[in-house]
Design a protein around this motif. Structure first.
Motif, PDB file in Angstrom:
ATOM      1  N   HIS A 157       0.853  -1.190   0.000  1.00 18.59           N
ATOM      2  CA  HIS A 157       0.000   0.000   0.000  1.00 18.59           C
ATOM      3  C   HIS A 157       0.885   1.235   0.000  1.00 18.59           C
ATOM      4  O   HIS A 157       1.913   1.274   0.683  1.00 18.59           O
ATOM      5  CB  HIS A 157      -0.913   0.004   1.230  1.00 18.59           C
ATOM      6  N   LYS A 181       0.794   5.782  -0.221  1.00 18.19           N
ATOM      7  CA  LYS A 181      -0.025   6.995  -0.187  1.00 18.19           C
ATOM      8  C   LYS A 181       0.873   8.229  -0.150  1.00 18.19           C
ATOM      9  O   LYS A 181       2.058   8.149   0.223  1.00 18.19           O
ATOM     10  CB  LYS A 181      -0.935   6.987   1.034  1.00 18.19           C
ATOM     11  N   ILE A 182       0.293   9.355  -0.534  1.00 23.74           N
ATOM     12  CA  ILE A 182       1.010  10.629  -0.485  1.00 23.74           C
ATOM     13  C   ILE A 182       0.884  11.197   0.924  1.00 23.74           C
ATOM     14  O   ILE A 182      -0.203  11.195   1.521  1.00 23.74           O
ATOM     15  CB  ILE A 182       0.429  11.620  -1.508  1.00 23.74           C
ATOM     16  N   ILE A 235       6.060  10.237  -0.213  1.00 25.01           N
ATOM     17  CA  ILE A 235       5.277   9.019  -0.442  1.00 25.01           C
ATOM     18  C   ILE A 235       5.609   8.021   0.657  1.00 25.01           C
ATOM     19  O   ILE A 235       6.781   7.764   0.948  1.00 25.01           O
ATOM     20  CB  ILE A 235       5.577   8.418  -1.826  1.00 25.01           C
ATOM     21  N   GLU A 236       4.565   7.465   1.258  1.00 23.45           N
ATOM     22  CA  GLU A 236       4.738   6.431   2.276  1.00 23.45           C
ATOM     23  C   GLU A 236       4.352   5.086   1.683  1.00 23.45           C
ATOM     24  O   GLU A 236       3.266   4.935   1.121  1.00 23.45           O
ATOM     25  CB  GLU A 236       3.880   6.726   3.499  1.00 23.45           C
ATOM     26  N   SER A 286       6.496   0.571   7.533  1.00 23.83           N
ATOM     27  CA  SER A 286       6.281   1.639   6.557  1.00 23.83           C
ATOM     28  C   SER A 286       7.585   2.369   6.249  1.00 23.83           C
ATOM     29  O   SER A 286       8.461   2.498   7.099  1.00 23.83           O
ATOM     30  CB  SER A 286       5.238   2.634   7.073  1.00 23.83           C
ATOM     31  N   SER A 302      -0.650  11.455  -7.956  1.00 27.19           N
ATOM     32  CA  SER A 302      -1.426  10.251  -7.669  1.00 27.19           C
ATOM     33  C   SER A 302      -0.494   9.049  -7.603  1.00 27.19           C
ATOM     34  O   SER A 302       0.600   9.064  -8.168  1.00 27.19           O
ATOM     35  CB  SER A 302      -2.503  10.023  -8.731  1.00 27.19           C
ATOM     36  N   ARG A 317      -0.472   4.562  -7.581  1.00 30.03           N
ATOM     37  CA  ARG A 317      -1.172   3.294  -7.765  1.00 30.03           C
ATOM     38  C   ARG A 317      -0.230   2.170  -7.343  1.00 30.03           C
ATOM     39  O   ARG A 317       0.909   2.116  -7.769  1.00 30.03           O
ATOM     40  CB  ARG A 317      -1.585   3.115  -9.232  1.00 30.03           C
ATOM     41  N   SER A 318      -0.734   1.265  -6.504  1.00 30.40           N
ATOM     42  CA  SER A 318       0.059   0.124  -6.042  1.00 30.40           C
ATOM     43  C   SER A 318      -0.323  -1.117  -6.832  1.00 30.40           C
ATOM     44  O   SER A 318      -1.513  -1.432  -6.965  1.00 30.40           O
ATOM     45  CB  SER A 318      -0.186  -0.135  -4.550  1.00 30.40           C
TER      46      SER A 318
END
Length: 404
Positions: free
Chosen positions: A18, A20-21, A27-28, A39, A79, A81-82
């Protein structure tokens, strides 16, 4: 080791990948569900700088193709995407570019402090272990010359020991003058100096170098008068004197510097700060030379770690370009350094077929005097390697399975 420890972790957690910004610019990446410990946070500008696509990165040369005249350091992710199946993170950037990063690649470059430390202390450059003279027998590892020449595993072990302890001894080398060259070329290539590529250490009439006498040779580092000094000394014993002398002397000067830093901080500071004019004048093979380099005895990097030690009582210029008030205190500090080193020196005698290898910018070395006659001589063949070449070879060996 770092690569092996990393390898065990690379395949973990891809099913739950996963990303996210965070804070608008970073980005994490979280490879495991509900595990804050797993993480990893990456600055967006660093990720964009390290885009691996063919437009940004030249794969065969492993080099960036980015044009920094147009690179936007304020770039931010728009954006993410994983791709859990592939273990990849895809990012769309504010500069209209798109990048993809594998989880394996991200893990290797995590900004986690422990992982960075493991990389720096093992893969980048192995952490050194400083030692006192009384510990020499425990730290000076022995290797079989033929195994080092034939097996990558033995080669790696020798170079690792040399990097960590600054000294290692090879046994069982043939008694010919080509040993040092073959050994150097097993790693990379010989470093040429004023005295050639290979040199012979023996008593010579009309010697142009103090080492080419049978007198006691004081502790020193070779060629302190070079800005770019040879890093590692290779000394192959072909003939050893049967007289009482001719013993090698070795001292870990990083250990001596540790003692000064702890017990005599003013001396330590002075030897780190005041430059000395190291000097060598002479001729070799019909070529005259006059080498000078100004540097302190103890050299540190920006983190206060030792980079090299410069030391040679005989090979200092009569010019001492420092303020007058610094001269006498420097002599007192240098005298303490020399006494500590002399008292800590370990003496031992190599035998024919031994190859002594040691870090020339860390260890001080010397020799006890000996009787030299036609019936009782000493014949040592030497050469140099550079740490850049050694570290490169060591990383290549660590990165791929050793050939048994």
């Amino acid at each position: 080791m770092w690569i092996q420890r990393l390898g065990r972790a690379l395949g973990q957690g891809r099913r739950h990948l996963h990303a996210k910004i965070v804070k608008g610019t970073s980005i994490e990446v979280q490879p495991e569900p509900e595990s804050a410990a797993s993480s990893m946070t990456f600055p967006g500008v660093w990720l964009r700088d390290n885009c691996r696509c063919s437009e940004c990165f030249h794969g065969t040369s492993k080099s960036r193709r980015l044009d920094w005249d147009t690179f936007d350091t304020a770039v931010r992710p728009l954006s993410i995407r994983s791709d859990k199946a592939a273990g990849e993170v895809h990012v769309s950037w504010s500069d209209a570019h798109e990048s993809s990063y594998t989880l394996d690649w991200l893990r290797q470059r995590s900004f986690d402090a422990d992982r960075q430390r493991a990389y720096l202390e093992d893969f980048y450059r192995p952490a050194t272990r400083h030692w006192a003279g009384a510990e020499f027998q425990q730290v000076a590892q022995h290797f079989d010359y033929e195994e080092v020449m034939a097996k990558d595993a033995a080669l790696q072990q020798w170079l690792q020991a040399l990097a960590v302890y600054g000294v290692a001894l090879l046994r069982g080398a043939p008694l010919d003058e080509g040993v040092v060259r073959r050994l150097a070329e097993r790693v990379g290539f010989i470093r040429r100096t004023t005295y050639g590529e290979e040199f012979v250490v023996q008593a010579k009439p009309g010697a142009q170098n103090f080492a080419y006498l049978s007198l006691p040779l004081p502790l020193h580092t070779d060629l302190p008068y070079y800005e770019y000094k040879p890093s590692v000394n290779i000394l192959h014993c072909v003939v050893q004197t049967e007289s009482q002398g001719g013993s090698n002397l070795l001292v870990d000067a990083f250990h001596i510097a540790d003692r000064l830093r702890s017990d005599h901080p003013e001396d330590f500071e002075r030897l780190c700060r005041i430059p000395v004019d190291w000097n060598d004048i002479g001729s070799e093979d019909g070529r005259q030379f006059h080498n000078i380099w100004r540097a302190p005895v103890i050299c540190l990097d920006s983190e206060g770690k030792y980079t090299r030690i410069n030391h040679s009582v005989p090979q200092r210029d009569s010019h001492f370009s420092v303020p007058l008030a610094e001269v006498e205190p420097w002599y007192e500090s240098y005298s303490r350094f020399v006494r500590l080193a002399r008292d800590d020196a370990h003496a031992f005698k190599t035998r024919p077929g031994d190859v002594l290898t040691f870090n020339n910018i860390r260890l001080l070395h010397g020799r006890t005097g000996y009787d030299d006659t036609e019936q009782n001589s000493r014949y040592i063949v030497g050469a140099y390697l550079d740490w850049d070449i050694i570290y490169s070879r060591l990383r290549v060996l660590k990165k791929r399975p050793a050939i048994q």
